[in-house]
Design an enzyme around this catalytic site. Sequence first.
Site, PDB file in Angstrom:
ATOM      1  N   SER A 158       8.276   2.040   0.989  1.00  0.00           N
ATOM      2  CA  SER A 158       7.322   2.820   0.207  1.00  0.00           C
ATOM      3  C   SER A 158       7.139   4.139   0.922  1.00  0.00           C
ATOM      4  O   SER A 158       7.440   4.260   2.121  1.00  0.00           O
ATOM      5  CB  SER A 158       5.983   2.074   0.124  1.00  0.00           C
ATOM      6  OG  SER A 158       4.951   2.902  -0.389  1.00  0.00           O
ATOM      7  N   TYR A 171      -1.188  -3.188   3.082  1.00  0.00           N
ATOM      8  CA  TYR A 171       0.034  -2.681   2.462  1.00  0.00           C
ATOM      9  C   TYR A 171       0.714  -1.656   3.366  1.00  0.00           C
ATOM     10  O   TYR A 171       1.932  -1.708   3.588  1.00  0.00           O
ATOM     11  CB  TYR A 171      -0.304  -2.071   1.111  1.00  0.00           C
ATOM     12  CG  TYR A 171       0.898  -1.689   0.276  1.00  0.00           C
ATOM     13  CD1 TYR A 171       1.555  -2.636  -0.495  1.00  0.00           C
ATOM     14  CD2 TYR A 171       1.357  -0.376   0.236  1.00  0.00           C
ATOM     15  CE1 TYR A 171       2.649  -2.293  -1.285  1.00  0.00           C
ATOM     16  CE2 TYR A 171       2.447  -0.018  -0.541  1.00  0.00           C
ATOM     17  CZ  TYR A 171       3.087  -0.975  -1.292  1.00  0.00           C
ATOM     18  OH  TYR A 171       4.175  -0.622  -2.064  1.00  0.00           O
TER      19      TYR A 171
END
Length: 276
Positions: A158, A171
């Site tokens: 990401s 995350y």
Amino acid sequence: MEQRPIAGTQLSAMTSGLRGRTALVTGSTSGIGLGIARAFAGAGMNIVLNGFGKKEDIEATQHVLETSFSIRTAFSAADMSKPTDIAQMISETEASLGSVDVLVNNAGIQHVEPIESFPPEKWDAILAINLSAAFHTIRAVVPGMKARKWGRIINIASAHALVASPFKSAYVAAKHGVLGLTKTVALETAEHGITANAICPGYVLTPLVEKQIPETAQARMLTEDQVIRDVLLHAQPTHKFVTTEEIGALAVFLCSPGAASMTGAALPIEGGWTAQ
């Protein structure tokens, strides 16, 4: 005058040697994973789908891939938080399709909340699925890749593997870990015809992102439209969502001969977010 190859020739060169190989894509019944699976099928690879969803929807997806691209598919409902499920998925893939030549670790979950109220069970679940699952899949497929002297490992990290955002402690930690894991695996497998790379997407309008819009709105006391405009797309100078087709095309390239010397890389595809 130099003759440049036409687009069809370029595509053929990029997908050379991929037809008949088997790709396992975790979290691929929707979103980014499904986009990658479709791109791989278009390059002639057999596909193992993994994830959740209605049986009839998954079977319909398999049918479309098989008939559109003349490939074989399989499906595993393995829970990526469970190492035993992962081991079984790998062994079943090897039994039915012969090998795992390309592994894409894409499965992921998200939770948005300030760290002081962040539920510990959410932390554990996000680390298990977003990070530990990649360790377990890679550990299982590397011996076969080494034996065949060829393999491609693609971890969907990401932009949050490179930068942080508030209220996403688990995350962000997991995705930073995915990048570190990718680099380590790249070094360990560099002499075995295996590459390991991390794709680092920005915001893609997937079910995962759609779910976090109301969560982010609550955490930041904004409307959902404000979250999309002022939080998500504000981070990306293009002010556009990245598409699953763009990510799929990059994944195919990483499997191609032209990317044979690319390993251990973090590849942003986020509309300029991390250039700021």
